[in-house]
Design a protein around this motif. Structure first.
Motif, PDB file in Angstrom:
ATOM      1  N   GLY A  86       8.832  -6.418   7.591  1.00 18.02           N
ATOM      2  CA  GLY A  86       7.925  -5.273   7.425  1.00 18.02           C
ATOM      3  C   GLY A  86       8.209  -4.449   6.187  1.00 18.02           C
ATOM      4  N   LYS A  87       8.853  -5.055   5.183  1.00 19.18           N
ATOM      5  CA  LYS A  87       9.260  -4.264   4.022  1.00 19.18           C
ATOM      6  C   LYS A  87       8.385  -4.442   2.789  1.00 19.18           C
ATOM      7  CE  LYS A  87      14.013  -3.342   5.196  1.00 19.18           C
ATOM      8  NZ  LYS A  87      14.486  -2.044   4.787  1.00 19.18           N
ATOM      9  N   ILE A  88       7.406  -5.344   2.861  1.00 16.20           N
ATOM     10  CA  ILE A  88       6.590  -5.595   1.666  1.00 16.20           C
ATOM     11  C   ILE A  88       5.472  -4.554   1.532  1.00 16.20           C
ATOM     12  CG2 ILE A  88       4.874  -7.192   0.661  1.00 16.20           C
ATOM     13  CD1 ILE A  88       7.672  -8.130   0.086  1.00 16.20           C
ATOM     14  N   ARG A  89       5.362  -3.977   0.327  1.00 20.10           N
ATOM     15  CA  ARG A  89       4.225  -3.104  -0.016  1.00 20.10           C
ATOM     16  C   ARG A  89       3.515  -3.811  -1.172  1.00 20.10           C
ATOM     17  NH1 ARG A  89       6.523  -1.737   3.712  1.00 20.10           N
ATOM     18  NH2 ARG A  89       7.518   0.230   4.237  1.00 20.10           N
ATOM     19  N   LYS A  90       2.363  -4.432  -0.857  1.00 25.52           N
ATOM     20  CA  LYS A  90       1.693  -5.283  -1.853  1.00 25.52           C
ATOM     21  C   LYS A  90       0.591  -4.511  -2.566  1.00 25.52           C
ATOM     22  CE  LYS A  90      -1.125  -9.309  -1.183  1.00 25.52           C
ATOM     23  NZ  LYS A  90      -1.208 -10.637  -0.566  1.00 25.52           N
ATOM     24  N   VAL A  91       0.531  -4.668  -3.892  1.00 20.68           N
ATOM     25  CA  VAL A  91      -0.600  -4.076  -4.625  1.00 20.68           C
ATOM     26  C   VAL A  91      -1.283  -5.154  -5.464  1.00 20.68           C
ATOM     27  CG1 VAL A  91       0.374  -1.736  -4.771  1.00 20.68           C
ATOM     28  CG2 VAL A  91       0.819  -3.343  -6.603  1.00 20.68           C
ATOM     29  N   ASP A  92      -2.579  -4.946  -5.701  1.00 16.27           N
ATOM     30  CA  ASP A  92      -3.330  -5.844  -6.570  1.00 16.27           C
ATOM     31  C   ASP A  92      -2.979  -5.482  -8.010  1.00 16.27           C
ATOM     32  OD1 ASP A  92      -5.145  -7.183  -8.102  1.00 16.27           O
ATOM     33  OD2 ASP A  92      -6.941  -6.392  -7.098  1.00 16.27           O
ATOM     34  N   ALA A  93      -2.204  -6.356  -8.662  1.00 16.32           N
ATOM     35  CA  ALA A  93      -1.711  -6.051 -10.008  1.00 16.32           C
ATOM     36  C   ALA A  93      -2.592  -6.654 -11.096  1.00 16.32           C
ATOM     37  CB  ALA A  93      -0.270  -6.558 -10.158  1.00 16.32           C
ATOM     38  N   GLY A  94      -3.755  -7.190 -10.697  1.00 13.97           N
ATOM     39  CA  GLY A  94      -4.669  -7.785 -11.684  1.00 13.97           C
ATOM     40  C   GLY A  94      -5.573  -6.745 -12.332  1.00 13.97           C
ATOM     41  N   LYS A  95      -5.471  -5.493 -11.878  1.00 10.38           N
ATOM     42  CA  LYS A  95      -6.353  -4.436 -12.397  1.00 10.38           C
ATOM     43  C   LYS A  95      -5.729  -3.798 -13.646  1.00 10.38           C
ATOM     44  CE  LYS A  95      -6.139  -2.378  -8.385  1.00 10.38           C
ATOM     45  NZ  LYS A  95      -6.293  -1.435  -7.285  1.00 10.38           N
ATOM     46  N   SER A  96      -6.373  -2.734 -14.142  1.00  7.26           N
ATOM     47  CA  SER A  96      -5.840  -2.068 -15.341  1.00  7.26           C
ATOM     48  C   SER A  96      -4.514  -1.384 -15.008  1.00  7.26           C
ATOM     49  CB  SER A  96      -6.838  -1.005 -15.825  1.00  7.26           C
ATOM     50  OG  SER A  96      -6.809   0.095 -14.938  1.00  7.26           O
ATOM     51  N   ILE A  97      -3.731  -1.074 -16.039  1.00  5.68           N
ATOM     52  CA  ILE A  97      -2.423  -0.439 -15.836  1.00  5.68           C
ATOM     53  C   ILE A  97      -2.579   0.850 -15.020  1.00  5.68           C
ATOM     54  CG2 ILE A  97      -0.508   0.717 -17.046  1.00  5.68           C
ATOM     55  CD1 ILE A  97      -0.806  -1.377 -19.286  1.00  5.68           C
ATOM     56  N   ASP A  98      -3.580   1.662 -15.358  1.00  6.69           N
ATOM     57  CA  ASP A  98      -3.781   2.936 -14.647  1.00  6.69           C
ATOM     58  C   ASP A  98      -4.166   2.716 -13.188  1.00  6.69           C
ATOM     59  OD1 ASP A  98      -3.162   4.401 -16.855  1.00  6.69           O
ATOM     60  OD2 ASP A  98      -5.235   4.862 -17.410  1.00  6.69           O
ATOM     61  N   ASP A  99      -5.044   1.746 -12.951  1.00  2.00           N
ATOM     62  CA  ASP A  99      -5.484   1.498 -11.568  1.00  2.00           C
ATOM     63  C   ASP A  99      -4.334   0.968 -10.710  1.00  2.00           C
ATOM     64  OD1 ASP A  99      -7.966   2.394 -12.160  1.00  2.00           O
ATOM     65  OD2 ASP A  99      -8.945   0.425 -12.170  1.00  2.00           O
ATOM     66  N   VAL A 100      -3.522   0.093 -11.297  1.00  2.00           N
ATOM     67  CA  VAL A 100      -2.375  -0.434 -10.535  1.00  2.00           C
ATOM     68  C   VAL A 100      -1.446   0.727 -10.199  1.00  2.00           C
ATOM     69  CG1 VAL A 100      -0.395  -2.016 -10.559  1.00  2.00           C
ATOM     70  CG2 VAL A 100      -2.528  -2.705 -11.671  1.00  2.00           C
ATOM     71  N   PHE A 101      -1.239   1.613 -11.164  1.00  2.00           N
ATOM     72  CA  PHE A 101      -0.317   2.729 -10.913  1.00  2.00           C
ATOM     73  C   PHE A 101      -0.850   3.667  -9.826  1.00  2.00           C
ATOM     74  CE2 PHE A 101       1.958   6.761 -12.146  1.00  2.00           C
ATOM     75  CZ  PHE A 101       3.192   6.335 -11.663  1.00  2.00           C
ATOM     76  N   GLU A 102      -2.161   3.823  -9.763  1.00  2.00           N
ATOM     77  CA  GLU A 102      -2.749   4.656  -8.687  1.00  2.00           C
ATOM     78  C   GLU A 102      -2.356   4.096  -7.317  1.00  2.00           C
ATOM     79  OE1 GLU A 102      -4.361   7.645  -8.636  1.00  2.00           O
ATOM     80  OE2 GLU A 102      -3.714   7.615 -10.724  1.00  2.00           O
ATOM     81  N   SER A 103      -2.471   2.767  -7.152  1.00  2.00           N
ATOM     82  CA  SER A 103      -2.103   2.159  -5.856  1.00  2.00           C
ATOM     83  C   SER A 103      -0.610   2.351  -5.585  1.00  2.00           C
ATOM     84  CB  SER A 103      -2.383   0.655  -5.839  1.00  2.00           C
ATOM     85  OG  SER A 103      -3.633   0.366  -6.378  1.00  2.00           O
ATOM     86  N   ILE A 104       0.189   2.221  -6.640  1.00  2.00           N
ATOM     87  CA  ILE A 104       1.643   2.348  -6.469  1.00  2.00           C
ATOM     88  C   ILE A 104       2.019   3.786  -6.105  1.00  2.00           C
ATOM     89  CG2 ILE A 104       3.830   2.291  -7.757  1.00  2.00           C
ATOM     90  CD1 ILE A 104       2.774  -0.196  -9.192  1.00  2.00           C
ATOM     91  N   LYS A 105       1.352   4.726  -6.759  1.00  2.00           N
ATOM     92  CA  LYS A 105       1.648   6.144  -6.479  1.00  2.00           C
ATOM     93  C   LYS A 105       1.424   6.450  -4.999  1.00  2.00           C
ATOM     94  CE  LYS A 105      -0.761   8.533  -9.493  1.00  2.00           C
ATOM     95  NZ  LYS A 105      -1.331   9.487 -10.432  1.00  2.00           N
ATOM     96  N   ALA A 106       0.364   5.875  -4.437  1.00  2.00           N
ATOM     97  CA  ALA A 106       0.074   6.131  -3.021  1.00  2.00           C
ATOM     98  C   ALA A 106       1.242   5.646  -2.156  1.00  2.00           C
ATOM     99  CB  ALA A 106      -1.218   5.434  -2.625  1.00  2.00           C
ATOM    100  N   ILE A 107       1.821   4.519  -2.523  1.00  2.00           N
ATOM    101  CA  ILE A 107       2.940   3.967  -1.744  1.00  2.00           C
ATOM    102  C   ILE A 107       4.169   4.868  -1.837  1.00  2.00           C
ATOM    103  CG2 ILE A 107       4.600   2.050  -1.666  1.00  2.00           C
ATOM    104  CD1 ILE A 107       2.188   0.248  -2.561  1.00  2.00           C
TER     105      ILE A 107
END
Ligand SMILES: Nc1ncnc2c1ncn2[C@@H]1O[C@H](COP(=O)(O)OP(=O)(O)O)[C@@H](O)[C@H]1O
Ligand SMILES: O=c1ccn([C@@H]2O[C@H](COP(=O)(O)OP(=O)(O)O)[C@@H](O)[C@H]2O)c(=O)[nH]1
Length: 273
Positions: free
Chosen positions: A183-204
């Protein structure tokens, strides 16, 4: 103190500037993703915004190569083939780097690469990560990014890139599955723009912060036969999941139906700790 159990927050002995050993609790987040998925790019941003120390394991290995040591030349011959450096070498370099830094939050970029890395890290450090950020990116996008990275890296040529993709699929994905099962994986879609990927990461990363704060919960008062008991149970399910290594924000008072003990304002069902 070192002990047999794996701990999320771990007491690591570090040398203080007076040369005395002191203990500190260390939190580790691993960042995994294929070559070119954007690990380094995103780690810089996470470190800046959330106060982590960013350690790129690939960078530590390249520094060892540049030191001209014998270990460095062994690492060089492995890396230019896109293969993986033996785990004990990698983990010891990582431990050394962590011990020299006075921060309690580490972002470990590009590690672990296989299950042997996982086991060696657990055995040598007695730690496990808080969670593992997995940057999931399509292979053709990663290939495009690596071919235009322009950092002069010897392994950024099409032959070695393809070998690294193979290693990622065959060796690193099983390590992702291992953490998935925990239960430790936090997956993000990294195929998007740098800013969009960071938005998903920030939420995590922000979610982790919120879970540490005690929730502002009001006591629910209820009269006899108002089904407080069953609602009390569902109330519990609404509480933030305690983060491993942190005290839960609430303690639960038990009450026994047989003795007709209902929670009251004097004896609340839930209480801040
Ligand atoms: N989301 C993105 N979109 C486009 N290019 C990116 C993105 N993230 C990173 N890059 C670029 O792709 C290359 C590889 O990124 P990097 O962070 O070095 O990946 P990794 O550390 O996973 O190998 C770099 O040149 C970087 O600037
Ligand atoms: O834990 C690690 C991390 C990196 N590497 C080696 O270092 C290379 C470069 O890794 P890095 O994370 O710097 O870059 P990436 O391949 O993800 O772009 C890899 O191909 C491996 O040869 C390794 O053996 N173990």
């Amino acid at each position: 103190m070192l002990c047999g159990a794996l701990l999320s927050a771990h007491e690591l002995f570090v040398e203080s500037d007076r040369g005395l050993a002191k203990q500190k609790k260390v939190k580790v987040v691993f960042v995994i993703g294929g070559p070119g998925s954007g690990k380094g790019t995103q780690c810089q941003r996470i470190a800046q915004q959330f106060g982590y120390t960013h350690l790129s394991v690939g960078e530590l290995l390249r520094q060892e190569i540049n030191s001209g040591s014998e270990t460095g030349s062994m690492i060089h011959s492995i890396m230019k083939e896109g293969k993986l450096v033996p785990s004990d070498v990698t983990v010891r370099l990582l431990q050394q780097a962590m011990q020299g830094i006075d921060n309690d939050k580490f972002l470990i970029d590009g590690f672990p690469r296989n299950e042997e890395n996982v086991k060696t890290f657990e055995n040598l450090t007695k730690m496990e990560p808080e969670f593992v950020l997995y940057l999931d990116c399509p292979q053709d996008e990663m290939e495009r990014r690596l071919l235009s990275r322009n950092e002069g890296r010897e392994d950024d040529n099409i032959d070695t890139i393809r070998k690294r993709f193979k290693v990622f699929m065959e060796s690193t994905l099983p390590a992702v599955e291992y953490y998935e099962s925990k239960g430790k994986i936090r997956k993000v879609d990294a195929g998007k723009s740098i800013d969009d990927v960071f938005e998903s990461i920030k939420a995590i990363f922000s979610q982790g912060k919120d879970n540490n704060k005690p929730a502002n919960l009001q006591l629910v008062a209820a009269g006899p036969s108002s089904a407080y008991g069953s609602h009390g149970a569902s109330l519990l399910s609404l509480l933030p999941t305690p983060i491993a290594g942190h005290e839960p924000a609430f303690k639960v008072h038990s009450w026994r139906l047989a003795e007709k003990q209902r929670p009251t304002l004097d004896q609340p069902y839930l209480e801040h700790t």
